[in-house]
Design a protein around this motif. Sequence first.
Motif, PDB file in Angstrom:
ATOM      1  N   VAL A 371       0.841  -1.199   0.000  1.00  0.00           N
ATOM      2  CA  VAL A 371       0.000   0.000   0.000  1.00  0.00           C
ATOM      3  C   VAL A 371       0.878   1.252   0.000  1.00  0.00           C
ATOM      4  CG1 VAL A 371      -1.872  -1.182   1.180  1.00  0.00           C
ATOM      5  CG2 VAL A 371      -0.173   0.051   2.523  1.00  0.00           C
ATOM      6  N   ASP A 372       0.289   2.341  -0.472  1.00  0.00           N
ATOM      7  CA  ASP A 372       1.050   3.589  -0.604  1.00  0.00           C
ATOM      8  C   ASP A 372       0.968   4.461   0.635  1.00  0.00           C
ATOM      9  OD1 ASP A 372       1.761   2.979  -3.272  1.00  0.00           O
ATOM     10  OD2 ASP A 372      -0.219   3.635  -3.944  1.00  0.00           O
ATOM     11  N   ARG A 390       5.024   1.742   0.200  1.00  0.00           N
ATOM     12  CA  ARG A 390       5.857   0.996  -0.747  1.00  0.00           C
ATOM     13  C   ARG A 390       6.651   1.966  -1.630  1.00  0.00           C
ATOM     14  NH1 ARG A 390       1.977  -1.004  -5.734  1.00  0.00           N
ATOM     15  NH2 ARG A 390       0.799   0.948  -5.946  1.00  0.00           N
ATOM     16  N   ILE A 391       7.771   1.497  -2.131  1.00  0.00           N
ATOM     17  CA  ILE A 391       8.606   2.279  -3.036  1.00  0.00           C
ATOM     18  C   ILE A 391       8.395   1.735  -4.446  1.00  0.00           C
ATOM     19  CG2 ILE A 391      10.966   2.956  -3.622  1.00  0.00           C
ATOM     20  CD1 ILE A 391      11.697   2.622  -0.682  1.00  0.00           C
ATOM     21  N   VAL A 392       7.893   2.581  -5.351  1.00  0.00           N
ATOM     22  CA  VAL A 392       7.550   2.133  -6.708  1.00  0.00           C
ATOM     23  C   VAL A 392       8.017   3.164  -7.733  1.00  0.00           C
ATOM     24  CG1 VAL A 392       5.571   0.750  -5.987  1.00  0.00           C
ATOM     25  CG2 VAL A 392       5.259   3.163  -6.488  1.00  0.00           C
ATOM     26  N   LYS A 406      12.057   6.464  -8.111  1.00  0.00           N
ATOM     27  CA  LYS A 406      11.556   5.565  -7.072  1.00  0.00           C
ATOM     28  C   LYS A 406      10.849   6.415  -6.016  1.00  0.00           C
ATOM     29  CE  LYS A 406      13.606   1.800  -8.678  1.00  0.00           C
ATOM     30  NZ  LYS A 406      12.861   0.610  -9.157  1.00  0.00           N
ATOM     31  N   LEU A 407       9.521   6.346  -5.985  1.00  0.00           N
ATOM     32  CA  LEU A 407       8.755   7.204  -5.087  1.00  0.00           C
ATOM     33  C   LEU A 407       8.107   6.411  -3.949  1.00  0.00           C
ATOM     34  CD1 LEU A 407       6.940   9.697  -7.485  1.00  0.00           C
ATOM     35  CD2 LEU A 407       9.185   9.862  -6.419  1.00  0.00           C
ATOM     36  N   THR A 408       7.948   7.096  -2.827  1.00  0.00           N
ATOM     37  CA  THR A 408       7.220   6.545  -1.692  1.00  0.00           C
ATOM     38  C   THR A 408       6.457   7.678  -1.029  1.00  0.00           C
ATOM     39  OG1 THR A 408       7.399   5.224   0.335  1.00  0.00           O
ATOM     40  CG2 THR A 408       9.099   6.879  -0.030  1.00  0.00           C
ATOM     41  N   GLN A 409       5.513   7.307  -0.184  1.00  0.00           N
ATOM     42  CA  GLN A 409       4.780   8.300   0.596  1.00  0.00           C
ATOM     43  C   GLN A 409       5.048   8.033   2.073  1.00  0.00           C
ATOM     44  OE1 GLN A 409       0.287   8.535   1.609  1.00  0.00           O
ATOM     45  NE2 GLN A 409       0.482   9.684  -0.317  1.00  0.00           N
ATOM     46  N   VAL A 410       5.360   9.089   2.812  1.00  0.00           N
ATOM     47  CA  VAL A 410       5.570   8.960   4.251  1.00  0.00           C
ATOM     48  C   VAL A 410       4.518   9.790   4.973  1.00  0.00           C
ATOM     49  CG1 VAL A 410       8.023   8.454   4.100  1.00  0.00           C
ATOM     50  CG2 VAL A 410       7.278  10.830   4.239  1.00  0.00           C
TER      51      VAL A 410
END
Length: 445
Positions: A371-372, A390-392, A406-410
Amino acid sequence: MNDQVFLLPDLGEGLTEADILEWRVTVGDTVHIDQIIAEVETAKAAVEVPVPFEGTVIELHGAAGDTLKVGTPLVTIRGTHTAPAGQAPAGHEQYREEERAGSGNVLIGYGTGFDAPRRRRRVPTTHRPPATPEAHTPPDTARSTSSTNVPPSAPRVISPLVRNLALSRGIDLSALTGTGSGGIIVRADVENPAKVTGLTVPVPAAPAPGPGRFHLERIPLKGLRKAVADKLSTSRREIPDATTWVDVDATELLRAREAVNRGLPPEDQVSLLAVVARLTIAALSRYPELNASVDIERGEIIRHGQVNLGVAAQTPRGLVVPVIDHADTMTAVELTRVVRDTVETAREGKLPPARLTGGTFTLNNYGVFGVDGSTPIINHPEAAILGIGRIVDRPWVLDGALTVRKLTQVSLSFDHRVCDGGAAGGFLRLFADYLENPVAALGRL
């Protein structure tokens, strides 16, 4: 003859009840002082219970699956020998010291005074699917019989999840050899029985298409699930929380980790989670107001002098948050080892209760579920929880040009009593900057 009733002992950390997982003795067995007689499951861990008496077992006060309150009868022993004078108080103090030190030796068999014994039985679920002929009797059926004994030759299974998984797959547990500590049958043994015994596991038939696959169940809210429910309810009830989040380009983070590992031997390779944990601690050093808790009774905000980092982990027993004490003093290599060993022990249900409390800040890697984003609930009584998705690969504008990164959400959920949005946003932005440019964090690692 001297009949001694052994009460379910104090399990520490405020735990007041436990479920009987497995008896190690039966009526008529001869036991000696400090022999393990049962395994019980608290809201935090599976625990082996030793007995402080010597003699013959004449009664077991519960069946596998029953819930007993601390201080209620567990077993009755007929004999003339007990622990030597002074051994029980000394042993109890030893347990207290070991519990505080987190040694893992959490029981020596001696309890303290409690209220009148009370027994609570498990409520069986309804509409349970029939067991296959070769499978063991399901726990609920076993509890409906008059017997409270488990024969010594019974399969060594701690987790009810493992039993249910074997039941659903039609696997005879007595045919398995456990690969867990002490021969315990673990989930991997049931999921991959051919590796251990050469068993051929029948492939379950595909469910019939269309409606009709749902059935009514009533599942007791108890054990770990109840503890999680109570803590999350307390968090929502007491903490005025808010959540903020940001998208992050983690491309350089992954490259930095690869570069670090190229210079390390195989046994010291750092995990991505450990690197993220180190960068979290580096950002917390600039925003210590988030490494805090609120003492409502004294009307104080407590800013802690060290980072005891909680790491959320999904286990067969449910969600647990083992704590890494003094994580701010550890390198990424050390954190990798400690986090790996701690999470593995938690998944086996063997962490002592003391290792699941005392956190000052929690890191939640929900990206492992694919999940993001999330708005994680704060782990009461802490003041904040940081989550990473996740890193996608995704499109991203870099230096005015569209590219794939390579993006992720924190995300950060925080207690609005300990700080305002400016501090929370400042921490999250700094942490995101560290992920995007790990070199910038070197001075604080």
